[in-house]
Design an enzyme around this catalytic site. Sequence first.
Site, PDB file in Angstrom:
ATOM      1  N   ILE A 295       0.852  -1.189   0.000  1.00 37.41           N
ATOM      2  CA  ILE A 295       0.000   0.000   0.000  1.00 37.41           C
ATOM      3  C   ILE A 295       0.891   1.243   0.000  1.00 37.41           C
ATOM      4  O   ILE A 295       1.778   1.387   0.859  1.00 37.41           O
ATOM      5  CB  ILE A 295      -0.924   0.012   1.227  1.00 37.41           C
ATOM      6  N   GLU A 337       1.812  -3.367   5.858  1.00 36.74           N
ATOM      7  CA  GLU A 337       0.883  -3.086   4.760  1.00 36.74           C
ATOM      8  C   GLU A 337       1.230  -3.870   3.502  1.00 36.74           C
ATOM      9  O   GLU A 337       0.781  -3.528   2.406  1.00 36.74           O
ATOM     10  CB  GLU A 337       0.897  -1.579   4.452  1.00 36.74           C
TER      11      GLU A 337
END
Length: 417
Positions: A295, A337
Amino acid sequence: MLLANTALLVAEATVYFTVMMALLHARRVIGIGVFMCALGVMHFLETYLASVYYVETPVGIISPGSTVLFSGKLLMILLLYIREDALVARQPIYGLLIGNFLIVALVMLLRNHDTVGVVGGRVPDIGFVDEMGWLMVWGTSLLFIDSIAIIVLYERLGKWLGRHLYLRFLICGAVVLTFDQAGFYLALRYVSHVPIEVFFGGWAAKMAATLVYTLFFTIYLKFFDDETSWLTNRSFKDAFQILTYRERYEDLLQVVNRDHLTGAFHRRHYDTYAPDVLKSGLEQSNPVSFLVIDIDYFKAVNDRLGHQTGDEVLKTIARLLQENLRSEDHLYRYGGEEFVLICDRMDGEAAFALAERIRRIIERFSTIYLPEKATVSIGVASAPEDGRTIRALFEKADSRLYQAKSSGRNKVIGPAA
């Protein structure tokens, strides 16, 4: 006398089948619990008759408890499964097993009482209670095995016999009751020293009982029910897993092996099972692709909007990833992430197209629904072109992920780029 005993056995089987099938037939009205209680309440009588009560018939010396009641109970459990499913059928199977172990536990305590005589000439026969208790445990343990075996065999026979419902019912009963007769005779031989003639006579009687109950079942379906509604098409493997609570174990493994926040498999599961996925694919000459997904600017999202918002972004992106998976795909939360997606039977070109679709879906969805736009960068690698080990593929995909981030983020870099 022989014919009279035979006629009585047929009458007993008729009464048993009629009452039990009436309860099964009316289960939607009176509840399935009535059928199950009736099924279990006769277990002591079955065991008592099977151990001490014998009659002479044309096929030999037999016990009505074993021939009529036990054979009927096993076939009733099969009918319960056919009419309902494995989830329902396993309830009386496990209930009988636990109940009889409970009896033995209570007897072990009861025998320590100092009893008093209340009725003249009557004293408790603890030896008989002990004998019956252990025979009931042995018989119920056999019933436990029998019940699972007869259901699994019934479904297995469906592969060859298909819609021949009565033939499947007959064969299952004959095979499993043969096994049961051998198993219970061993206990009787050990406890009561019954002669071998009891084994052969009991086996012949159980085969006859299977024929009689199959005939009764045929008559029932002809006059009181629709045969097509009894036909099932279930997997014997699935039936076995449910009957043995294997599906609960699988569910538990799924929970244990998944990240609680995103629902993806966690890193430990990746380290343990990802090599097997790759090895299996290579052995079958199937391509396997790796997508390493990160991300973009996720730390900034946490810093500006807080960790609660960051968690919502993580969960949303993980859900979008899972919604675009095939059954052959495996999604892992690798750390923070970062996610790893392993796609079995997918070459580099198809994996690149999948990664690009995922990137666009996440960008479009986050623009509309998330408090701040979120994008992902993805690196793609494929076996065997980019490597034949988990480490080699991850390093190649991670290197391409770094290229995607270095060139502006919100990009996919892979073999087809």
